[in-house]
Design a protein around this motif. Structure first.
Motif, PDB file in Angstrom:
ATOM      1  N   GLY A 198       0.892  -1.047   0.056  1.00  0.00           N
ATOM      2  CA  GLY A 198       0.184  -0.009   0.186  1.00  0.00           C
ATOM      3  C   GLY A 198       0.746   1.221   0.014  1.00  0.00           C
ATOM      4  N   ALA A 199       1.930   1.258   0.747  1.00  0.00           N
ATOM      5  CA  ALA A 199       2.849   2.436   0.900  1.00  0.00           C
ATOM      6  C   ALA A 199       3.456   2.605  -0.700  1.00  0.00           C
ATOM      7  CB  ALA A 199       3.666   2.241   1.951  1.00  0.00           C
ATOM      8  N   GLN A 200       3.920   1.495  -1.359  1.00  0.00           N
ATOM      9  CA  GLN A 200       4.546   1.711  -2.402  1.00  0.00           C
ATOM     10  C   GLN A 200       3.616   2.585  -3.171  1.00  0.00           C
ATOM     11  OE1 GLN A 200       5.628  -2.469  -3.164  1.00  0.00           O
ATOM     12  NE2 GLN A 200       7.557  -2.369  -2.326  1.00  0.00           N
ATOM     13  N   TRP A 201       2.366   1.799  -3.616  1.00  0.00           N
ATOM     14  CA  TRP A 201       1.304   2.570  -4.297  1.00  0.00           C
ATOM     15  C   TRP A 201       1.119   4.053  -4.375  1.00  0.00           C
ATOM     16  CZ3 TRP A 201      -2.931   5.156  -5.369  1.00  0.00           C
ATOM     17  CH2 TRP A 201      -3.647   4.876  -6.633  1.00  0.00           C
ATOM     18  N   VAL A 202       1.212   4.236  -2.658  1.00  0.00           N
ATOM     19  CA  VAL A 202       0.825   5.582  -2.584  1.00  0.00           C
ATOM     20  C   VAL A 202       2.009   6.449  -2.963  1.00  0.00           C
ATOM     21  CG1 VAL A 202       0.394   7.457  -0.758  1.00  0.00           C
ATOM     22  CG2 VAL A 202      -0.936   5.193  -0.646  1.00  0.00           C
TER      23      VAL A 202
END
Length: 212
Positions: free
Chosen positions: A59-63
Motif C-alpha cells: 500500500g505504501a509503495q502504491w501511494v
C-alpha cells in the motif's frame, strides 16, 4: 461475550487464548469460566504478521508512486516508522520487499492540487471548481467533495454537483482552479458517501442487466 464482540466462534477464542499462553502471555483462567490478563503486561508497540507487513508495504509503495508530493512523502515516512519498531527478523520485508507496484501512467501526475481537495473533504467544506471538460471548455461548479478515487492512470474527485444536482466524477488533472468556500456541505459526508455507493452499485447492476 468476547466471541460475539469479535464475531468469531467460542472455539476460536479458546484456541487463540491457548496460543497466547503458549507465547508466555500472562493469562490466567480456564475455558467456560473466563480469563484474566496479568497486571503490568503490555503488547509490543507493533505486532505484525509477515502478510500484514507485506500489505502495508504494498500500500505504501502504491501511494508513494501514485500520490501527490505530500502523500508520497508520508507513505515513505510510514515505512521508516514501521521499520524502526519491527523485530530484526522482519526487517528484510522492508529493505528487500517481495512486492512492487507499477509506476503511474498519467503524464499529468502531481500537477493538480490534491492536498487542497483532501483538506476540503476532511473539513466538510464546499468547493468552487473551474473544470475543463474533454472538449476543453471550462465551466464553474459548486460541489460538495466526498472522496478522492485513485487509479493507475488518474485521480477522480467524487462530489455532489449543485449545478447538475447529482454525483459527478471530476478528473483532478482537468480542474483548472479550485477555491475553498466558507460554507459547509449540505449533509454529513458519511451519508453522501453511502448515497454515492448505492448509486454506483445500481448503475453497475443496470449495465450488467443490459449487457447480460
Amino acid at each position: 461475550m468476547l466471541s460475539e464482540e469479535l464475531e468469531v466462534s467460542i472455539r476460536t477464542i479458546y484456541r487463540d487464548v491457548a496460543h497466547l499462553i503458549g507465547q508466555r502471555v500472562p493469562i490466567s483462567g480456564e475455558a467456560g469460566v473466563g480469563y484474566i490478563l496479568g497486571p503490568g503486561y503490555d503488547m509490543p508497540p507493533l505486532a505484525l504478521l509477515p502478510a500484514e507487513l507485506e500489505a502495508i508495504i504494498l500500500g505504501a509503495q502504491w501511494v508513494a508512486a501514485h500520490g501527490e508530493k505530500e502523500l508520497s512523502r508520508a507513505a515513505l515516512d510510514v515505512l521508516t516508522k514501521v521499520k524502526a519498531v519491527i523485530p530484526p527478523a522482519l526487517q528484510p520485508f522492508i529493505s528487500i520487499p517481495s512486492t512492487a507496484t507499477k509506476l503511474p501512467l498519467d503524464a499529468l501526475q502531481g500537477k493538480d492540487d490534491r492536498a487542497s481537495l483532501r483538506a476540503a473533504i476532511r473539513a466538510g467544506m464546499k468547493l468552487r471548481l473551474h473544470y475543463r471538460d474533454q472538449q476543453g471548455e471550462v465551466t464553474e461548479r459548486i460541489v460538495w467533495p466526498v472522496v478522492l478515487g485513485y487509479s493507475d492512470i488518474t485521480c477522480m474527485l467524487i462530489a455532489w454537483c449543485e449545478l447538475r444536482q447529482g454525483f459527478r466524477h471530476f478528473r483532478t488533472d482537468r480542474i483548472h482552479a479550485v477555491e475553498l468556500l466558507d460554507e459547509k456541505i449540505g449533509e454529513p459526508r458519511s451519508r453522501l458517501l453511502q448515497r454515492w455507493k448505492v448509486q454506483r452499485i445500481t448503475a453497475l447492476a443496470k449495465i450488467t442487466t443490459e449487457t447480460g
